[in-house]
Design a protein around this motif. Structure first.
Motif, PDB file in Angstrom:
ATOM      1  N   MET A 130       0.835  -1.192   0.000  1.00  0.00           N
ATOM      2  CA  MET A 130       0.000   0.000   0.000  1.00  0.00           C
ATOM      3  C   MET A 130       0.877   1.253   0.000  1.00  0.00           C
ATOM      4  N   LEU A 131       1.926   1.239   0.826  1.00  0.00           N
ATOM      5  CA  LEU A 131       2.824   2.389   0.903  1.00  0.00           C
ATOM      6  C   LEU A 131       3.570   2.589  -0.410  1.00  0.00           C
ATOM      7  N   LEU A 132       3.967   1.483  -1.026  1.00  0.00           N
ATOM      8  CA  LEU A 132       4.670   1.571  -2.312  1.00  0.00           C
ATOM      9  C   LEU A 132       3.753   2.131  -3.391  1.00  0.00           C
ATOM     10  N   HIS A 133       2.496   1.711  -3.365  1.00  0.00           N
ATOM     11  CA  HIS A 133       1.523   2.211  -4.351  1.00  0.00           C
ATOM     12  C   HIS A 133       1.323   3.723  -4.214  1.00  0.00           C
ATOM     13  N   ARG A 134       1.220   4.215  -2.987  1.00  0.00           N
ATOM     14  CA  ARG A 134       1.055   5.654  -2.764  1.00  0.00           C
ATOM     15  C   ARG A 134       2.301   6.422  -3.202  1.00  0.00           C
ATOM     16  N   ALA A 135       3.476   5.871  -2.924  1.00  0.00           N
ATOM     17  CA  ALA A 135       4.724   6.540  -3.310  1.00  0.00           C
ATOM     18  C   ALA A 135       4.848   6.630  -4.823  1.00  0.00           C
ATOM     19  N   VAL A 136       4.509   5.558  -5.529  1.00  0.00           N
ATOM     20  CA  VAL A 136       4.568   5.568  -6.992  1.00  0.00           C
ATOM     21  C   VAL A 136       3.560   6.564  -7.553  1.00  0.00           C
ATOM     22  N   ALA A 137       2.357   6.603  -6.987  1.00  0.00           N
ATOM     23  CA  ALA A 137       1.344   7.550  -7.451  1.00  0.00           C
ATOM     24  C   ALA A 137       1.791   8.988  -7.205  1.00  0.00           C
ATOM     25  N   TRP A 138       2.387   9.247  -6.054  1.00  0.00           N
ATOM     26  CA  TRP A 138       2.856  10.608  -5.745  1.00  0.00           C
ATOM     27  C   TRP A 138       3.989  11.015  -6.676  1.00  0.00           C
ATOM     28  N   ILE A 139       4.943  10.123  -6.908  1.00  0.00           N
ATOM     29  CA  ILE A 139       6.080  10.443  -7.787  1.00  0.00           C
ATOM     30  C   ILE A 139       5.607  10.678  -9.214  1.00  0.00           C
ATOM     31  N   SER A 140       4.683   9.869  -9.704  1.00  0.00           N
ATOM     32  CA  SER A 140       4.192  10.075 -11.071  1.00  0.00           C
ATOM     33  C   SER A 140       3.396  11.367 -11.182  1.00  0.00           C
ATOM     34  N   THR A 141       2.640  11.712 -10.163  1.00  0.00           N
ATOM     35  CA  THR A 141       1.880  12.965 -10.187  1.00  0.00           C
ATOM     36  C   THR A 141       2.819  14.167 -10.194  1.00  0.00           C
ATOM     37  N   VAL A 142       3.833  14.136  -9.352  1.00  0.00           N
ATOM     38  CA  VAL A 142       4.794  15.243  -9.314  1.00  0.00           C
ATOM     39  C   VAL A 142       5.563  15.323 -10.625  1.00  0.00           C
ATOM     40  N   GLY A 143       5.933  14.185 -11.183  1.00  0.00           N
ATOM     41  CA  GLY A 143       6.661  14.174 -12.463  1.00  0.00           C
ATOM     42  C   GLY A 143       5.835  14.771 -13.585  1.00  0.00           C
ATOM     43  N   ILE A 144       4.568  14.410 -13.668  1.00  0.00           N
ATOM     44  CA  ILE A 144       3.701  14.961 -14.711  1.00  0.00           C
ATOM     45  C   ILE A 144       3.489  16.455 -14.491  1.00  0.00           C
ATOM     46  N   ALA A 145       3.359  16.871 -13.249  1.00  0.00           N
ATOM     47  CA  ALA A 145       3.193  18.308 -12.977  1.00  0.00           C
ATOM     48  C   ALA A 145       4.420  19.091 -13.398  1.00  0.00           C
ATOM     49  N   ILE A 146       5.597  18.557 -13.172  1.00  0.00           N
ATOM     50  CA  ILE A 146       6.827  19.247 -13.594  1.00  0.00           C
ATOM     51  C   ILE A 146       6.911  19.299 -15.113  1.00  0.00           C
ATOM     52  N   ILE A 147       6.573  18.216 -15.788  1.00  0.00           N
ATOM     53  CA  ILE A 147       6.612  18.202 -17.260  1.00  0.00           C
ATOM     54  C   ILE A 147       5.639  19.223 -17.829  1.00  0.00           C
ATOM     55  N   VAL A 148       4.427  19.293 -17.294  1.00  0.00           N
ATOM     56  CA  VAL A 148       3.432  20.258 -17.782  1.00  0.00           C
ATOM     57  C   VAL A 148       3.881  21.687 -17.469  1.00  0.00           C
ATOM     58  N   ALA A 149       4.471  21.895 -16.281  1.00  0.00           N
ATOM     59  CA  ALA A 149       4.924  23.239 -15.910  1.00  0.00           C
ATOM     60  C   ALA A 149       6.039  23.718 -16.828  1.00  0.00           C
ATOM     61  N   LEU A 150       6.833  22.822 -17.346  1.00  0.00           N
ATOM     62  CA  LEU A 150       7.897  23.215 -18.278  1.00  0.00           C
ATOM     63  C   LEU A 150       7.387  23.278 -19.718  1.00  0.00           C
ATOM     64  N   ALA A 151       6.464  22.413 -20.081  1.00  0.00           N
ATOM     65  CA  ALA A 151       6.014  22.341 -21.472  1.00  0.00           C
ATOM     66  C   ALA A 151       5.121  23.498 -21.869  1.00  0.00           C
ATOM     67  N   VAL A 152       4.292  23.980 -20.986  1.00  0.00           N
ATOM     68  CA  VAL A 152       3.355  25.042 -21.349  1.00  0.00           C
ATOM     69  C   VAL A 152       4.089  26.339 -21.718  1.00  0.00           C
ATOM     70  N   PRO A 153       5.028  26.843 -20.917  1.00  0.00           N
ATOM     71  CA  PRO A 153       5.721  28.071 -21.338  1.00  0.00           C
ATOM     72  C   PRO A 153       6.567  27.868 -22.590  1.00  0.00           C
ATOM     73  N   VAL A 154       7.172  26.694 -22.741  1.00  0.00           N
ATOM     74  CA  VAL A 154       7.999  26.441 -23.919  1.00  0.00           C
ATOM     75  C   VAL A 154       7.128  26.384 -25.166  1.00  0.00           C
ATOM     76  N   SER A 155       5.932  25.844 -25.061  1.00  0.00           N
ATOM     77  CA  SER A 155       5.055  25.751 -26.228  1.00  0.00           C
ATOM     78  C   SER A 155       4.557  27.115 -26.675  1.00  0.00           C
ATOM     79  N   GLN A 156       4.608  28.115 -25.807  1.00  0.00           N
ATOM     80  CA  GLN A 156       4.139  29.443 -26.176  1.00  0.00           C
ATOM     81  C   GLN A 156       5.259  30.341 -26.703  1.00  0.00           C
ATOM     82  N   LEU A 157       6.489  29.810 -26.775  1.00  0.00           N
ATOM     83  CA  LEU A 157       7.578  30.603 -27.341  1.00  0.00           C
ATOM     84  C   LEU A 157       7.369  30.765 -28.837  1.00  0.00           C
ATOM     85  N   ARG A 158       7.786  31.871 -29.344  1.00  0.00           N
ATOM     86  CA  ARG A 158       7.667  32.109 -30.780  1.00  0.00           C
ATOM     87  C   ARG A 158       8.947  31.611 -31.431  1.00  0.00           C
TER      88      ARG A 158
END
Length: 116
Positions: free
Chosen positions: A1-29
């Motif tokens: 159960m603890l491993l499942h929560r840790a994997v879910a938290w790490i994947s959520t944080v990883g996706i949030a970081i990717i989106v936080a970097l991708a959105v400003p880069v996609s708006q560059l001219r």
């Protein structure tokens, strides 16, 4: 159960970081310049038909070195809608209090308890 929560938290944080970097880069001219040349060496484009003329008159010659610029579209700026502001006059509500009726007489006293 603890491993499942840790994997879910790490994947959520990883996706949030990717989106936080991708959105400003996609708006560059971004601009890409594509050069085309009919010559074998595009860095030094001197085609055989560009022979020097012996005449002293300036003249235009055909140039086979073309350049195209591809520019990524930019999102339109967001203009918030304008809200019409209207001055509303202050309305004074007049409340008339009705006249209170005259109080009724007190009820008769309670009969004393009878002996049992």
């Amino acid at each position: 159960m603890l491993l499942h929560r840790a994997v879910a938290w790490i994947s959520t944080v990883g996706i949030a970081i990717i989106v936080a970097l991708a959105v400003p880069v996609s708006q560059l001219r971004t601009i890409t310049v594509i050069k085309t040349c009919c010559c074998p060496d595009p860095a030094n484009c001197h085609c055989p038909d560009h022979k020097l003329d012996s005449s002293s008159q300036p003249m235009m010659r055909a140039c086979h070195n073309t350049e195209r610029e591809i520019i990524a579209p930019q999102l339109p700026a967001f203009d918030p809608p304008r809200v019409a502001i209207v001055d509303v006059p202050a309305v004074v509500a007049v409340v008339t209090a009705p006249a209170l009726p005259v109080p009724h007489p007190a009820p008769p006293p309670i009969r004393p308890a009878a002996p049992s």
